[in-house]
Motif scaffolding. Structure first.
Motif: not given
Length: 364
Positions: A24, A39, A41, A46, A59, A62, A64
């Protein structure tokens, strides 16, 4: 309203499965500079999300998605994301993704221009490669805890997570170098980053020193120290070897018999001289030394607490602090990156995502 400048990495597409800190930290730099970072996950997120502010600080900017790679449909979703990415980043122990069909060799045949980056504790090779560890162990193997180099006190671990942060920066360096090479060759590559290697790389001048220099480099000058003032604040003097600055310091603090001492003489009497400097600096408040050392052009600085950082005029002038509104409406103070472009933006723009917030979006 000022129009936002373009990011230096606008258009770069990154998929990351590297969790917690190093990955990250790497992708934070890329996303601040304009890269589109997704990201990926695990379904419960995370592991660092149990520290919300820590997670959000790394983060921002970003997106997810949450995928279970034991589910064939969700594995297919990951393949679809990677197929459109320039960079794929992972942070698992060696071999874990290969068992799931996501090794570099698996993806290279489908995506020959992909930059595939692995960040692991001890790298993809060597007898320690499967060993579990956290930052302190990487610092130990990398030589950063050698008292002759670090000045660390035995048994007191350093507060800075050096292996986590410097490996993230080396990963950025590897990614940008690989992208530049791809522009020339049209080919992707695999990048292997070991956290212990990254710490060791910081010892370059000490490893390269010859015997005479090796004996001199780690010997701390008494003018290089951390000292407390009478009002409980702390300051640093950072005279590494300069005789003229040493003489000036002695004159400033009234250590008259120290004037004219050479560096070897100072080092030989380090404990004594360090104690005498500390005793004199503790006689006066911080403001006294700030004014005196500032006027004298001394090598010095405040040893700021975390709470004091945002109030320092140098840090304010560099515009390093910023704020982002979280999903719950609260405001979080964050740090900008210390890289400034004249033509490009390099700034946090939006909060960190909730787990799976961008499910199904993919890349444009």
């Amino acid at each position: 309203m000022t129009e936002r400048k373009p990011g230096a990495l606008d258009g770069l597409k990154v998929v990351s499965m590297a969790e917690q800190y190093p990955g990250p930290f790497c992708t934070m730099h890329l996303s601040d500079m304009g890269a589109d970072v997704i990201q990926v996950e695990r379904p419960n997120g995370d592991p660092s999300r149990f520290l919300p502010s820590f997670y959000e600080g790394l983060n921002r900017n970003k997106r997810s998605v949450a995928l279970d790679l034991l589910d064939p449909d969700q594995k297919a979703q990951l393949r679809g994301l990677i197929a459109k990415a320039d960079v794929f980043l992972e942070g698992f122990r060696p071999g874990k993704l290969a068992k799931l069909g996501f090794s570099y060799e698996d993806l290279k045949s489908l995506h020959p221009t992909l930059i595939y980056v692995s960040i692991s504790g001890f790298g993809q090779t060597g007898p320690y490669r499967m060993r579990p560890a956290h930052d302190l162990s990487f610092q130990g193997l990398g030589g950063a805890l050698d008292e002759r180099i670090s000045g660390a006190v035995s048994g007191a671990p350093p507060a800075v997570l050096l292996g986590d942060s410097v490996s993230g920066l080396y990963a950025v360096n590897g990614i940008l170098s690989a992208l530049f090479a791809r522009e020339r060759t049209g080919k992707g590559t695999y990048v292997d980053i070991a956290m212990s290697d990254a710490v060791l790389a910081l010892q370059t001048p000490f490893i390269a020193a010859d015997a005479e220099e090796d004996a001199a480099l780690p010997q701390r000058d008494p003018g290089y120290g951390l000292y407390e003032t009478s009002d409980g604040r702390w300051l640093t003097t950072s005279i590494a070897h300069e005789d003229d600055f040493w003489d000036r310091l002695c004159q400033d603090i009234g250590l008259d018999d120290g004037v004219g001492l050479s560096r070897p003489e100072r080092v030989a009497r380090r404990d004594e001289l360090t104690g005498r400097i500390a005793e004199r600096i503790q006689r006066k408040p911080f403001a006294h030394w700030e004014e005196l050392f500032g006027a004298a052009g001394q090598m010095w600085g405040p040893a700021l607490t975390r709470a004091e950082l945002a109030e320092d005029p140098q840090i304010q002038a560099r515009e390093l602090f910023d704020r982002i509104t979280r999903g719950d409406g609260t405001v979080q103070r964050i740090l900008r990156q210390p890289v400034k472009f004249s033509a490009y933006e390099n700034a946090p723009l939006r909060r960190a995502p909730a787990i799976g917030e961008n499910q199904g979006e993919g890349f444009d």
